[in-house]
Design a protein around this motif. Sequence first.
Motif, short mmCIF file in Angstrom:
data_model
loop_
_atom_site.label_atom_id
_atom_site.label_comp_id
_atom_site.label_asym_id
_atom_site.label_seq_id
_atom_site.Cartn_x
_atom_site.Cartn_y
_atom_site.Cartn_z
N UNK A 1 0.88 -1.17 0.00
CA UNK A 1 0.00 0.00 0.00
C UNK A 1 0.91 1.22 0.00
N UNK A 2 0.76 2.06 -1.02
CA UNK A 2 1.69 3.19 -1.23
C UNK A 2 0.89 4.44 -1.59
N UNK A 3 1.51 5.63 -1.53
CA UNK A 3 0.79 6.84 -1.96
C UNK A 3 0.41 6.75 -3.44
N UNK A 4 -0.71 7.37 -3.79
CA UNK A 4 -1.21 7.32 -5.16
C UNK A 4 -0.18 7.82 -6.17
N UNK A 5 0.59 8.81 -5.78
CA UNK A 5 1.56 9.41 -6.72
C UNK A 5 2.86 8.65 -6.83
N UNK A 6 2.89 7.40 -6.35
CA UNK A 6 4.16 6.69 -6.43
C UNK A 6 3.97 5.27 -6.91
N UNK A 7 4.86 4.87 -7.77
CA UNK A 7 5.01 3.48 -8.18
C UNK A 7 6.29 3.48 -8.99
N UNK A 8 6.70 2.33 -9.48
CA UNK A 8 7.97 2.28 -10.21
C UNK A 8 7.93 3.18 -11.46
N UNK A 9 6.79 3.21 -12.13
CA UNK A 9 6.68 3.98 -13.37
C UNK A 9 6.83 5.47 -13.13
N UNK A 10 6.17 5.97 -12.10
CA UNK A 10 6.25 7.41 -11.81
C UNK A 10 7.66 7.78 -11.34
N UNK A 11 8.30 6.87 -10.64
CA UNK A 11 9.68 7.13 -10.21
C UNK A 11 10.61 7.20 -11.43
N UNK A 12 10.38 6.35 -12.42
CA UNK A 12 11.20 6.38 -13.63
C UNK A 12 10.98 7.69 -14.39
N UNK A 13 9.74 8.14 -14.44
CA UNK A 13 9.47 9.41 -15.13
C UNK A 13 10.19 10.57 -14.44
N UNK A 14 10.23 10.52 -13.13
CA UNK A 14 10.95 11.54 -12.35
C UNK A 14 12.43 11.55 -12.75
N UNK A 15 13.02 10.37 -12.86
CA UNK A 15 14.44 10.28 -13.24
C UNK A 15 14.66 10.71 -14.69
N UNK A 16 13.73 10.27 -15.57
CA UNK A 16 13.84 10.61 -16.99
C UNK A 16 13.85 12.11 -17.19
N UNK A 17 12.97 12.81 -16.43
CA UNK A 17 12.92 14.27 -16.55
C UNK A 17 14.20 14.89 -16.02
N UNK A 18 14.68 14.36 -14.91
CA UNK A 18 15.91 14.89 -14.30
C UNK A 18 17.10 14.75 -15.25
N UNK A 19 17.19 13.58 -15.88
CA UNK A 19 18.34 13.29 -16.75
C UNK A 19 18.09 13.60 -18.23
N UNK A 20 16.88 14.10 -18.51
CA UNK A 20 16.51 14.49 -19.88
C UNK A 20 16.56 13.34 -20.89
N UNK A 21 15.89 12.27 -20.54
CA UNK A 21 15.68 11.16 -21.49
C UNK A 21 14.22 11.21 -21.91
N UNK A 22 13.95 11.13 -23.23
CA UNK A 22 12.55 11.03 -23.65
C UNK A 22 12.12 9.56 -23.52
N UNK A 23 10.80 9.35 -23.59
CA UNK A 23 10.27 7.99 -23.38
C UNK A 23 10.88 6.99 -24.36
N UNK A 24 11.11 7.43 -25.61
CA UNK A 24 11.64 6.52 -26.64
C UNK A 24 13.07 6.05 -26.34
N UNK A 25 13.75 6.78 -25.47
CA UNK A 25 15.13 6.39 -25.10
C UNK A 25 15.15 5.62 -23.79
N UNK A 26 13.96 5.25 -23.33
CA UNK A 26 13.87 4.57 -22.03
C UNK A 26 13.42 3.14 -22.26
#
Length: 258
Positions: A169-194
Amino acid sequence: MVKLTREVAVAKFLFVTDLDNTLVGDDKALFELNHRLEQTRQEHGTKIVYATGRSPILYQELKDEKNLIEPDSLILAVGTEIYLDGTGAPDSEWSKKLSSGWNRDVVVSTTTQFSELIPQHDSEQRSFKVSFFLQEESAARVLPQLESELQKSGLDVKLIYSSGIDLDIVPLGSDKGQAVQFLGQKWKFVAEQTVVCGDSGNDIALFAVEAGRGIIVGNARPELLQWHNEHPANSRYLATNFCAGGILEGLQYFGFLE
Ligand code: GLC
Ligand code: MG
């Protein structure tokens, strides 16, 4: 597709993998994959991220046992903790984001009315994750009831059920996918490069990120395969080989590795 494949092959990418029964499970294939990943990281600046349900303690145990290569970032506790800087402290920006609408004590007290929920080990109870064992036979009955009780308490939470036994049971705004999006934005990777890799229920969120490349290993659990069949996408590859062997197969399919 062929053109895209060639373009990606020479570029860096964001490589994200689950650990248990995805990266880990076939020692020989893991040895080969580790070598290829180290090589592309060195040559192209590829980033390597592990995304697991494990706590820091259980992650360290597996890392030592299987000689895992050092990742560039770690997503632990099923996406509720992101480790970026090697200080051993979870990223505070991410923690802050998860705090709103979350009240751990209320989650715990709500769950006490369900005798089917058996608390997991203390090490797996985290600031933003309350975890239980729940037998598969009871899951279909208990999960909707639990969800509605939690909603009545006014919490923004999410239930993640994996492998026919683990309930997080976790907060609604968290899961592995949302964490990856957070990192992708930080490191400037678009979805196609992930590219994300997984085998079970808590990996569904990884594959749900639109346009991201996904590799489902050949030994995937029924709950992930069912979700995959219900949400078909060309950007997702179902491997034949198991664990790291399936990852190698998928990375070659997408052209991330030659
Ligand atoms: C890992 C964690 C456990 C969690 C499970 C599924 O096994 O240790 O707490 O429930 O992953 O996310
Ligand atoms: Mg797994």
